[in-house]
Design a protein around this motif. Sequence first.
Motif, short mmCIF file in Angstrom:
data_model
loop_
_atom_site.label_atom_id
_atom_site.label_comp_id
_atom_site.label_asym_id
_atom_site.label_seq_id
_atom_site.Cartn_x
_atom_site.Cartn_y
_atom_site.Cartn_z
N UNK A 13 29.92 -20.15 -19.65
CA UNK A 13 28.92 -19.91 -18.62
C UNK A 13 29.49 -20.14 -17.23
N UNK A 14 28.80 -19.57 -16.27
CA UNK A 14 29.01 -19.92 -14.87
C UNK A 14 27.79 -20.70 -14.42
N UNK A 49 27.52 -18.77 -6.52
CA UNK A 49 27.91 -20.11 -6.98
C UNK A 49 29.03 -20.69 -6.14
N UNK A 50 29.98 -19.85 -5.76
CA UNK A 50 31.16 -20.31 -5.02
C UNK A 50 30.79 -21.06 -3.75
N UNK A 51 29.72 -20.65 -3.12
CA UNK A 51 29.32 -21.26 -1.84
C UNK A 51 28.14 -22.21 -1.95
N UNK A 52 27.63 -22.43 -3.18
CA UNK A 52 26.39 -23.19 -3.29
C UNK A 52 26.35 -24.21 -4.42
N UNK A 53 27.48 -24.53 -5.02
CA UNK A 53 27.44 -25.45 -6.14
C UNK A 53 28.08 -26.79 -5.80
N UNK A 54 27.57 -27.84 -6.42
CA UNK A 54 28.15 -29.17 -6.27
C UNK A 54 29.09 -29.50 -7.43
N UNK A 55 29.26 -28.55 -8.34
CA UNK A 55 30.12 -28.78 -9.50
C UNK A 55 31.58 -28.57 -9.12
N UNK A 56 32.52 -29.28 -9.77
CA UNK A 56 33.94 -29.12 -9.46
C UNK A 56 34.49 -27.77 -9.90
N UNK A 57 33.85 -27.12 -10.89
CA UNK A 57 34.27 -25.80 -11.33
C UNK A 57 33.04 -24.96 -11.64
N UNK A 58 33.18 -23.67 -11.47
CA UNK A 58 32.04 -22.77 -11.67
C UNK A 58 31.92 -22.35 -13.13
N UNK A 59 33.03 -21.97 -13.73
CA UNK A 59 32.98 -21.47 -15.11
C UNK A 59 33.47 -22.53 -16.08
N UNK A 60 32.76 -22.69 -17.18
CA UNK A 60 33.11 -23.71 -18.16
C UNK A 60 32.47 -23.39 -19.51
#
Length: 326
Positions: free
Chosen positions: A193-194, A230-241
Motif C-alpha cells: 500500500x501507499x 502523499x509525498x507532500x502531506x504524510x508524517x510517515x518515513x516512507x510512503x509505500x510499504x
Amino acid sequence: MAMMSKVQAVFLCFCIVLGLTGCGGTAVEETGAGSERAASVDNGTMSEDSTALAVGKTKVPYREYKVYYYFMKNQYEDALTSDIWSYSGADGRSIGQDAIEDVLRLIIQVKVICKAASAQGIALDADEKEQANYNATTFCSGLSEAVKQENGISPVLMTQIFEENKLAEKMYSVVTGKADVNIPAQQCQAARVQLIYKKADAAGKEAARQEMDKLYQQLRSSGASFYAVAKNNTDAPEIECLIGRLDKRTNLVNTIMGMKKYDISNVIEEEDGYYLACCIQPPDKTVNAEYKNQVVAERQTGSFQEAYRKWSEEYEVRVSKSLLME
C-alpha cells in the motif's frame, strides 16, 4: 570500485548489527555499569600504541581505531568528497564528529559480540581463519606503503579485524537461528500500500482529522495521484510499504485487507493518528511471501538486538577523551 568491495567486506558488521549503529546517534560516553571493569585508556596526544578505548579488559589501540576510521572515510569519500566531513547539521555537529562516534560505537559492538562469543565457546574454525588471513593479505597488497603507514594498516591487524567481523557474523547466525520464525499462513496475509499518515495525540486529533478529510476530498475530486499527494502531506518515513495481519494497527489492517487494486480508503483512525491508504497490490502469494520474509527478518534483528543489549551490560566501557575532541 575494487577498493570499495574490499571496504564493504570489512564493514560487514554494519549489516550484522542492524539498528545498533546509526549516524548522529547517542553520544559515546564512558559507562560505569558492567561486571567486567574497563581497563584504563590514554588521553592527550595519541601514539599508535596508545589505548583509544577499552571494553571491559579488552584494550583497543589507537592504530586499530585509525584503520576503522580509514574504512569509514573511504566508504563515503568514494561516493562524495572529503568536504563532507566539515559539513554541520542543525545541531552544530559536523559529519566528521558524528563519524568518529559511529566508528567508536562500531568497534565497541564488535568487541562486545566477540567477548560474548568467547564466553559461549563460539570460535572460528580453521577454514574461517584461513579465509580471514587471505582477505587481509589481499587487502593489504592493494594499498600503497604510504597509505598503510599513514593509517596503521598491517596484515596482522587486518587479519584480526577480518576475524572479529567474521566471528560477529557467526554470533549473529547463532542468535537469529533461535528466533521464532514459524508464522501461520493466515498471519502472513499482506498487501502493498501507499499511505498518508497524520500523527495526532488526544489534543490534536480534531485538527488532524479535518486535515485528512480535506486530503481525502482532494484525492476524490482532483484526479491527482495518491503518491503525489502523499509525498507532500504524510508524517510517515516512507510512503509505500507492506501492511499485514501481524500489524497492531487493526483498523488499518482490516480496511486494507478488504481493498481491491488502486482502491483508496476512507480516513482510518488509529491510536497514533489517521491514515489514508491506496492499495497497490492486494494479498497474493508473492506479496504474502515478501511480508513473511520481512517479519522473519524483523524478528531475527530484534532477537539479536536484545541479546546484544544483555551482553553490553556486562562490560564497562571507557573512551579516550582525545578521540571525542578530534
